[in-house]
Write a protein that holds these residues in place. Structure first.
Motif, PDB file in Angstrom:
ATOM      1  N   GLU A 170       1.079  -1.278  -0.090  1.00 50.32           N
ATOM      2  CA  GLU A 170       0.072   0.003  -0.113  1.00 50.32           C
ATOM      3  C   GLU A 170       0.699   1.202   0.007  1.00 50.32           C
ATOM      4  N   LEU A 171       0.325   2.257  -0.610  1.00 48.37           N
ATOM      5  CA  LEU A 171       1.049   3.592  -0.695  1.00 48.37           C
ATOM      6  C   LEU A 171       0.073   4.449  -0.805  1.00 48.37           C
ATOM      7  N   THR A 172       0.443   5.674   0.038  1.00 45.31           N
ATOM      8  CA  THR A 172      -0.405   6.719   0.123  1.00 45.31           C
ATOM      9  C   THR A 172       0.267   8.007  -0.615  1.00 45.31           C
ATOM     10  N   VAL A 173      -0.225   8.751  -1.634  1.00 47.04           N
ATOM     11  CA  VAL A 173       0.611   9.782  -2.366  1.00 47.04           C
ATOM     12  C   VAL A 173      -0.347  10.898  -2.249  1.00 47.04           C
ATOM     13  N   ASP A 174       0.087  12.258  -1.904  1.00 46.64           N
ATOM     14  CA  ASP A 174      -0.886  13.085  -1.826  1.00 46.64           C
ATOM     15  C   ASP A 174      -2.292  13.068  -1.395  1.00 46.64           C
ATOM     16  N   GLY A 175      -2.413  12.084  -0.303  1.00 49.74           N
ATOM     17  CA  GLY A 175      -3.678  11.615   0.364  1.00 49.74           C
ATOM     18  C   GLY A 175      -4.376  10.727  -0.520  1.00 49.74           C
ATOM     19  N   VAL A 176      -3.787   9.999  -1.557  1.00 46.27           N
ATOM     20  CA  VAL A 176      -4.574   9.048  -2.348  1.00 46.27           C
ATOM     21  C   VAL A 176      -3.914   7.611  -2.056  1.00 46.27           C
ATOM     22  N   ARG A 177      -4.920   7.017  -1.319  1.00 46.86           N
ATOM     23  CA  ARG A 177      -4.475   5.495  -0.932  1.00 46.86           C
ATOM     24  C   ARG A 177      -4.633   4.606  -2.227  1.00 46.86           C
ATOM     25  N   MET A 178      -3.551   3.626  -2.538  1.00 46.64           N
ATOM     26  CA  MET A 178      -3.369   2.738  -3.427  1.00 46.64           C
ATOM     27  C   MET A 178      -2.831   1.402  -2.967  1.00 46.64           C
ATOM     28  N   VAL A 179      -3.593   0.255  -3.568  1.00 40.93           N
ATOM     29  CA  VAL A 179      -3.099  -0.975  -3.090  1.00 40.93           C
ATOM     30  C   VAL A 179      -2.511  -1.672  -4.450  1.00 40.93           C
ATOM     31  N   PHE A 180      -1.497  -2.149  -4.505  1.00 43.51           N
ATOM     32  CA  PHE A 180      -1.005  -2.549  -5.849  1.00 43.51           C
ATOM     33  C   PHE A 180      -0.904  -4.289  -5.752  1.00 43.51           C
ATOM     34  N   GLN A 181      -1.086  -4.642  -6.900  1.00 43.05           N
ATOM     35  CA  GLN A 181      -0.859  -6.347  -7.288  1.00 43.05           C
ATOM     36  C   GLN A 181       0.121  -6.247  -8.622  1.00 43.05           C
ATOM     37  N   MET A 182       1.305  -7.169  -8.186  1.00 46.40           N
ATOM     38  CA  MET A 182       2.355  -7.156  -9.156  1.00 46.40           C
ATOM     39  C   MET A 182       1.904  -8.150 -10.228  1.00 46.40           C
ATOM     40  N   ALA A 183       2.046  -7.928 -11.527  1.00 40.13           N
ATOM     41  CA  ALA A 183       1.748  -8.826 -12.668  1.00 40.13           C
ATOM     42  C   ALA A 183       3.028  -8.751 -13.659  1.00 40.13           C
TER      43      ALA A 183
ATOM     44  N   PHE B 115      -7.710   1.879  -6.162  1.00 34.64           N
ATOM     45  CA  PHE B 115      -7.883   3.053  -5.382  1.00 34.64           C
ATOM     46  C   PHE B 115      -8.982   2.556  -4.517  1.00 34.64           C
ATOM     47  N   PRO B 116      -8.963   2.236  -3.450  1.00 36.68           N
ATOM     48  CA  PRO B 116      -9.956   1.766  -2.426  1.00 36.68           C
ATOM     49  C   PRO B 116     -10.976   2.831  -2.002  1.00 36.68           C
ATOM     50  N   ASP B 117     -10.635   3.952  -1.856  1.00 39.90           N
ATOM     51  CA  ASP B 117     -11.532   4.966  -1.399  1.00 39.90           C
ATOM     52  C   ASP B 117     -12.465   5.581  -2.567  1.00 39.90           C
ATOM     53  N   LEU B 118     -11.896   5.238  -3.865  1.00 34.65           N
ATOM     54  CA  LEU B 118     -12.640   5.702  -4.987  1.00 34.65           C
ATOM     55  C   LEU B 118     -13.408   4.492  -5.799  1.00 34.65           C
TER      56      LEU B 118
END
Length: 629
Positions: free
Chosen positions: A243-256, A269-272
């Motif tokens: 997980e990473l938050t940049v400029d208040g935007v939360r992101m959860v990643f999946q490697m492919a 973007f879980p909040d969106l």
């Protein structure tokens, strides 16, 4: 006659049959492609600083109404969708600019500014897209850039949206999957020249735009031709679930990794409740092996990543978007789309492997392969960019290689030698051309192209063979549902009629070369050694990269330039001491032997050794012939 010709009755009949078999009444894609529209770039033309046009959306204004006879109606439909240009709202705070390059650029609004996802191919188109966004959403600063994967259409316009100083200061984070930089530059090290030449065919770089010429490439309309750049990542994502938050935007990643690109990732973007699938779920059947050439991709892993995306993020997703085409809205529709894309690549893989284990060859499998009806009639699974035909052959190649097991194909003659023999056995060039005219009239264009290619390679000056082969390629292009097949066929016809067009555009750029490691630079030089010319040369050069504390030992023997690092007791004929940032200038010949000292390169030993090494290096040929000897 060198001008494009009309479609033959056989092609017209093929198109009518397709119109009856596919669900053209389904307009959902058009609704989705227009949804959230805010504004278009007007005019839809982007210029470089020197005035060159690097992108022209308006050149596709002819894509209106029903498909003409010279365009496959399914491809016409796809091109109409891809040509829809402008700024669109995906969900509140997420915006895309589509139709300003081969790929999309996405803007995600944070607390202070905006995060940019995949800044296109060229700085000029990326800057134009950012300008369009800001004109309607305000002058928000860029606070982060995400590269979804390591292909140039997803990073190369980065300097059009962010300054290096902002990255260096930490004001802007550059986020990418692990291994991104090495993979982003690697294609240019080994087969970059050949890939770029073939890409000119694949995207129709020399073709005009129009119903008898280039109408689109399926994945997007075409590639922009502006300035290619790269800023290396400052943050590498390594693990699924990170997980990473940049400029208040939360992101959860999946490697492919090892899917559509060797370094690729998805993120939620879980909040969106918005899921970005990079380039692994788009509105086409993608390439397992692109026709410009590449390493064969792994459709089994590709399908597994999509299955995992559904498992990991499905319950938190209301919209799926990617770096090409338009989003899919609504939880149920989005999950159905992902499931069908998953099944698309899994079915291709599993059925090809099943049939190769029954002894069928790649072309045999491709000829009989059928998709399930649900996928056959899903517009997003149609072969506009990849195709069932060439993807099946790629999967066969991945497992079994080029050889089909029949010793008759183990040691075949190359095209010119084979052509001479075929033509002689078939009664001479004139006789072959006469028979080919009959096959052309019957609409057997595949066979006509095959036999006429033998004539062109056997007798390159045979004007009638050139003319009829060009006409044949043209009809094959008119019939192609696949955008890149159409471009390739029509490019071949263009070269037969007008001469070679070379490589109109290349992704080679100073920013990419700056990211090459010393090992990659030495590899790049090694593959330019003309082996026979260097058979009798033996030399050793030590390259001391003073800022890195590395010594690379180069040895030329038996036509091979090898290199090692570490302790080596063998004496060198020449020692070069230099900072690593001068290596590119040295190896590309920008610094002549008598200018080494001025360039800050210290030498010890026989300076003539450098000249001997440079003398056995070949230049690559970006203009090599493809459809002629």
């Amino acid at each position: 006659m060198t001008e494009p010709k009309p479609a033959t009755p056989a092609i017209v009949a093929q198109h009518r049959e397709l119109l009856d078999s596919l669900p053209f009444a389904d307009r959902q894609d058009f609704e989705d492609a227009h949804r959230g529209f805010i504004a278009a770039l007007e005019p839809g033309v982007v210029h470089a600083a020197d005035g060159r046009v690097v992108w022209d959306s308006d050149s596709y204004d002819f894509l209106a109404g029903d498909a003409p006879d010279t365009v496959n109606p399914s491809l016409w439909r796809q091109s109409q969708l891809n040509a829809i240009q402008g700024l669109f709202e995906v969900v509140p705070r997420v915006y895309q600019v589509r139709g300003l390059d081969l790929s999309n650029i996405t803007f995600v609004e944070g607390e202070r500014g905006v995060i940019v996802i995949d800044p296109l191919i060229s700085t000029e188109t990326a800057a134009a897209a950012l300008g369009l966004y800001r004109a309607h959403r305000g002058e928000r600063p860029v606070t982060g850039v995400i590269y979804t994967h390591s292909h140039a259409d997803h990073f190369a316009g980065v300097r059009g949206v962010v300054d290096q100083a902002d990255v260096d200061s930490g004001a802007v984070a550059i986020i990418a999957p692990a291994g991104f930089t090495s993979h982003a530059v690697a294609e240019n090290v080994y087969a970059g020249t050949a890939m770029a030449r073939r890409a000119g065919y694949m995207y129709g770089a020399a073709l005009e735009r129009g119903p008898r010429a280039q109408v689109g490439a399926g994945l997007g309309q075409t590639t922009s031709t502006g300035t290619v750049t790269l800023i290396p990542p400052t943050i590498e994502i390594r693990d699924t679930g990170e997980e990473l938050t940049v400029d208040g935007v939360r992101m959860v990643f999946q490697m492919a990794p090892g899917s559509e690109a060797p370094a690729e990732m998805h993120f939620l973007f879980p909040d969106l409740r918005a899921l970005c699938l990079a380039e692994n779920a788009t509105h086409v059947l993608h390439n397992i092996l692109t026709i410009r050439g590449a390493l064969v991709r792994d459709p089994h892993a590709w399908a597994r990543y999509l299955a995992d995306a559904i498992r990991l993020f499905g319950d938190q997703t209301d919209v799926v978007f990617a770096s090409h085409h338009w989003p899919t809205w609504g939880h149920e529709r989005a999950m159905r789309f992902l499931a069908e894309q998953r099944d698309l690549y899994a079915y291709l893989h599993d059925q090809t492997v099943r049939m190769l284990n029954q002894g069928m060859t790649g072309p045999e499998i491709a000829e009989v392969f059928q998709m399930p009806p649900a996928l056959e009639n899903a517009w997003h699974a149609r072969g506009y960019y990849g195709s069932v035909s060439h993807n099946v052959k790629a999967i066969y190649q991945r497992y079994l290689g080029w050889y089909d097991g029949n010793p008759a194909t183990l040691w075949q003659h190359p095209p010119t030698a084979a052509g001479e023999r075929y033509v002689a056995w078939m009664g001479g060039a004139d006789a072959v051309v006469a028979k080919a005219r009959d096959s052309f009239a019957e609409g057997d264009f595949r066979w006509t192209a095959e036999v006429l290619s033998h004539v062109v390679f056997a007798e390159p000056g045979h004007a009638e063979a050139h003319e009829l082969l060009a006409d044949t390629f043209e009809q094959l292009g008119y019939g192609s549902e696949n955008g890149t097949w159409r471009c390739a066929y029509l490019s071949a016809a263009h070269e037969l009629r007008h001469g070679g067009f070379g490589t109109p555009a290349t992704s080679a750029a100073p920013d990419l070369f700056a990211q090459l490691t010393p090992e990659q630079w030495f590899d790049a030089i090694a593959i330019r050694v003309d082996g026979p010319r260097a058979w009798n040369e033996f030399l050793r050069v030590d390259v001391d990269l003073t800022d890195l504390g590395e010594v690379h030992h180069l040895t030329l023997s038996n036509g091979v330039l090898s290199h090692t690092t570490g302790v080596d007791s063998a004496p060198a004929d020449l020692v070069l001491r230099l900072p690593s940032n001068r290596l590119a200038a040295l190896l590309t010949g920008q610094v002549p032997p008598d200018g080494l000292a001025a360039a800050g390169i210290v030498t010890e030993g026989d300076l003539g050794t450098l000249g001997r090494l440079m003398a056995v290096l070949d230049e690559t040929d970006p203009d090599f012939a493809i459809v002629t000897p």
